[in-house]
Design an enzyme around this catalytic site. Structure first.
Site, mmCIF file in Angstrom:
data_model
loop_
_atom_site.group_PDB
_atom_site.id
_atom_site.type_symbol
_atom_site.label_atom_id
_atom_site.label_comp_id
_atom_site.label_asym_id
_atom_site.label_seq_id
_atom_site.Cartn_x
_atom_site.Cartn_y
_atom_site.Cartn_z
ATOM 1 N N HIS A 96 18.652 8.708 8.774
ATOM 2 C CA HIS A 96 19.207 7.719 7.836
ATOM 3 C C HIS A 96 18.148 7.034 6.991
ATOM 4 O O HIS A 96 18.404 6.654 5.848
ATOM 5 C CB HIS A 96 20.030 6.679 8.596
ATOM 6 N N GLU A 143 27.160 6.867 -1.016
ATOM 7 C CA GLU A 143 26.244 7.663 -1.840
ATOM 8 C C GLU A 143 26.819 7.832 -3.239
ATOM 9 O O GLU A 143 26.501 8.768 -3.951
ATOM 10 C CB GLU A 143 25.955 9.013 -1.172
#
Lengths: 108, 308
Positions: free
Chosen positions: B196, B226
């Site tokens: 991450h 995203e």
């Protein structure tokens, strides 16, 4: 008053006395004129101004007569003002003599 | 402190002035209310000591003006009044004065009242500072609440507010906007492969690229995980497509390795475009849905592309 005197400054007491001696005769004149013309409000106003000066210098009897005149002027009670103005003038002469004899000799 | 004296009697004024200076304060002197008011407006005064009766503007009027005058500092107002005159003192207090001094001047009394004045003005000064500090913090919070902390782009809250403004502009001024929704391809796989933290770094780099390449007037937001949203004013779908194509290519040229991408070796984006035109009664939500549908088609079409 002398306590306020700062080293090296022009003599404060003399300055105050000069202001008083210069300023009072025209005010006395204005008070008398207002009394003669029976103008209560003007009389009260002028007497009030002079009262402040007298009280500041510690001339209490003068301040008291001024207060009396101020009250009379405000009430438009102008019967007795003539004699009060006379007393005020006499008291001023007295104060002036005291001031002059006390301070005339000291350097300014 | 800087102290302004308003007193018409020269003798009382001089005594008051000397007494105040002796206590270590700076003095400004005026012989009537109007002159005092002039001086007051020119200088930041901490304390006003004013006589009651003065020719022209009297003490009450001066006090009212001082209180109505907007000032950074709170001026402490002291009335001079005859000892016997309590009604004047009360009227003065009601007009906005903080305290009164009796005439003839008692210097101990003057000193005590100036101590109180110093305390009160200091408190007010502190209050003003705190207020400014609070205002600044509020501004900071306002800005922070509208920023995405990771990418420093505007967030959903900012976008929502901007879209409302934009909608109004379309209706009122006939402006038109293209709206682009971008998404990083196979981002879940990227996170799974590289972790991450690396994923966050990709978000930051793509965000920076989009922000750097946007033209003046364009705005980029972080829309979701995203996803990024771009608002492109006064662009037709054709020119907006060119803009987005340029951005898509630029992301590809960042050449960030992505071995679980599927169809490419590097990180890429897909984009969907929609338009908000004057004269249409389309809601913002509809436009967003259209952009989302276009993005879906770009994904379906093989990703790393722009669809309308």
């Amino acid at each position: 008053l002398r306590d306020l005197q700062e080293q090296g400054e022009p003599d404060l007491v003399h300055e105050l006395i000069a202001l008083f001696l210069d300023g009072t005769p025209p005010r006395l004149h204005a008070i008398r004129a207002a009394a003669d013309r029976r103008e209560g409000p003007t009389l009260a106003q002028q007497a009030h101004l002079l009262k402040g000066s007298c009280a500041g210098l510690g001339a209490r009897p003068m301040a008291e007569i001024c207060e009396e005149l101020e009250a009379l002027g405000r009430r438009e009670d102008l019967g007795q003002v003539g004699s009060a103005v006379d007393r005020l003038s006499a008291e001023y002469e007295h104060v002036r003599e005291v001031l002059c004899s006390d301070y005339a000799g000291t350097p300014a | 402190m800087k102290i302004l004296i308003a007193e018409d009697d020269a003798i009382s004024r001089l005594i008051l002035q000397k007494s105040i200076q002796k206590l270590g304060h700076e003095c400004l002197c005026a012989s009537d209310g109007a002159a005092a008011w002039e001086l007051y407006q020119q200088d930041a005064v901490d304390v006003v000591v004013s006589d009651w009766m003065m020719p022209g503007m009297d003490g009450i009027e001066l006090c009212k003006r001082v209180r109505e005058h907007l000032s950074e500092v709170y001026p402490y107002f002291l009335f001079l009044t005859a000892l016997s005159d309590k009604t004047h003192a009360l009227t003065g207090m009601l007009a906005g004065a903080d305290d009164y001094l009796t005439k003839p001047l008692d210097r101990d009394e003057l000193r005590m009242k100036l101590i109180a004045a110093e305390r009160v003005t200091a408190l007010h000064r502190q209050l003003t500072l705190h207020k400014a500090e609070l205002e600044r913090l509020k501004q900071d919070l306002f800005t922070q609440a509208r920023r995405d902390p990771l990418t420093s782009l505007g967030n959903r809250l900012q976008l929502g507010e901007d879209l409302d403004t934009l909608r109004a502009r379309v209706d009122r001024y006939g402006h038109s906007y293209s709206i682009a929704l971008c998404d990083i391809d196979f981002f879940k796989q990227y996170n799974d492969t590289y972790g991450h933290l690396a994923g966050d770094e990709v978000l930051r780099r793509v965000a920076k690229l989009l922000a750097d390449l946007e033209r003046a007037g364009d705005t980029v937001y972080r829309y979701g995980g995203e996803e990024f949203m771009l608002i492109l004013p006064e662009q037709s779908l054709a020119t907006a497509t060119l803009v987005m194509e340029r951005l898509r290519q630029a992301v590809e040229e960042l050449a960030i390795p992505h071995r679980t991408h599927g169809s490419s070796e590097v990180v890429t984006i897909s984009a969907g475009l929609a338009m908000l035109l004057p004269g249409e009664s389309k809601s913002i939500d509809t436009v967003l849905q259209e952009a989302d549908a276009a993005l879906y088609r770009a994904k379906e079409g093989g990703r790393n592309r722009v669809a309308v």
